[in-house]
Write an enzyme that holds these catalytic residues in place. Sequence first.
Site, PDB file in Angstrom:
ATOM      1  NE  ARG A   1      -6.448   0.919  11.979  1.00 58.28           N
ATOM      2  CZ  ARG A   1      -5.228   0.825  11.469  1.00 58.28           C
ATOM      3  NH1 ARG A   1      -4.363   1.811  11.632  1.00 58.28           N
ATOM      4  NH2 ARG A   1      -4.848  -0.246  10.777  1.00 58.28           N
TER       5      ARG A   1
ATOM      6  CG  MET B   1       7.295  23.981  -0.728  1.00 57.94           C
ATOM      7  SD  MET B   1       6.103  24.985  -1.648  1.00 57.94           S
ATOM      8  CE  MET B   1       5.030  25.558  -0.332  1.00 57.94           C
TER       9      MET B   1
ATOM     10  CE  LYS C   1      -0.339   0.184   5.042  1.00 64.01           C
ATOM     11  NZ  LYS C   1      -1.235   0.330   6.206  1.00 64.01           N
TER      12      LYS C   1
ATOM     13  CE1 TYR D   1      10.752  32.495   3.904  1.00 58.83           C
ATOM     14  CE2 TYR D   1      10.478  30.106   3.843  1.00 58.83           C
ATOM     15  CZ  TYR D   1      10.483  31.325   3.195  1.00 58.83           C
ATOM     16  OH  TYR D   1      10.227  31.392   1.859  1.00 58.83           O
TER      17      TYR D   1
END
Length: 386
Positions: free
Chosen positions: A141, A323, A43, A275
């Site tokens: 779940r 990013m 998966k 930043y």
Amino acid sequence: MNDHSPAGGRRLWADIDLDALRANVRTLRERAVGGAQLMAVVKADGYGHGLLPSAAAAREAGAAWLGTATPQEALALRAAGDTGPLLCWLWTPGDPWRQAVEAGIDVSVSGRWALAEAADAARSAGRVARVQLKADTGLGRNGCQPADWPDLVAAARAAEVAGTVRVTGVWSHFACADEPGHPSIALQQAAFADALGAAARAGLDPEVRHLANSPATLTLPDAHYDLIRPGVAVYGLSPSAEVGTPQDFGLRPVMTLRARLASVKRVPGGHGVGYGHSYTTSGATTLALVPAGYADGVPRHASNTGPVLVAGKWRTVAGRVAMDQFVVDLGGDAAAAGDEAVLFGPGDAGEPTAEDWARAAGTIGYEIVTRVGHRVPRVYRGERAS
């Protein structure tokens, strides 16, 4: 994005060692007891390693089954030519049930609505649906609650008699198998035994019964039943530090994430980096720019903590992960634009591992490899000609 071309000239790429994946599957198969087969879980794009190459390598190494979460993953495997046993377990109303039935995919059912969807798809397709019933033994779940289980197995048996479904499996999933000795483990094993007993009393005779995920495969041989179902261990990662390291089990990490430095420059002391200036140089130093950021899957939570091998030494992310890029402080060491930086790998050359990044970011190794983004090419090693 899959890429079979050489890595030269790339800013960032993931080397995928398919020979290591095959070796991991063989090692895990050797741990299986009582003749249990192995289902390789592929998966999430093969845990970020590439769905189709990972599935093919696992099959080559003897994985009898493949497992996916979504129907789209399972159907992609069939479209690529995989014809072996295949289980898909995360379904919602309106999903492509008929296509899955037509493709011979085992569909997981946790309630009456899903059983009805499978039966309707079978009637529409004109063939029997292969259904595996999932019991909620304590994870909370998906899976059918014990109070509802007798009704579900009775309905499934009625659907078998009607000729719309064949119950091929009964299964469940551990909540805390990665915490050896956790009291829930024995409780879930007992609940699974009860679920199997109820299924048998209803007249069901499944082909496979399975409970063991990666940590249970490695540490709970009495939970292996007919099928072990490793996921992250296939890719050479340990499910948790409490279980052990990959080396403890003879596993080898499959992915190495590499980049080429985009910039190297001298800066004075007191220079802010990134930043918010969460990092400031303590003195004159050399800064190297690694062209990888959170859009590529580098955790922003690893700002000022993430480890990277640059110029032969471990460095730490200096400032915030942006990013597309982050900075490391090389101190007085030399490097040049184009030199290689290794974010993580098996650790053979002293580089950090995915688990090192997980500790730095306060997460788990699973997330580190699966979050590597689609704009990062995968370069495959050990791929066999089809």
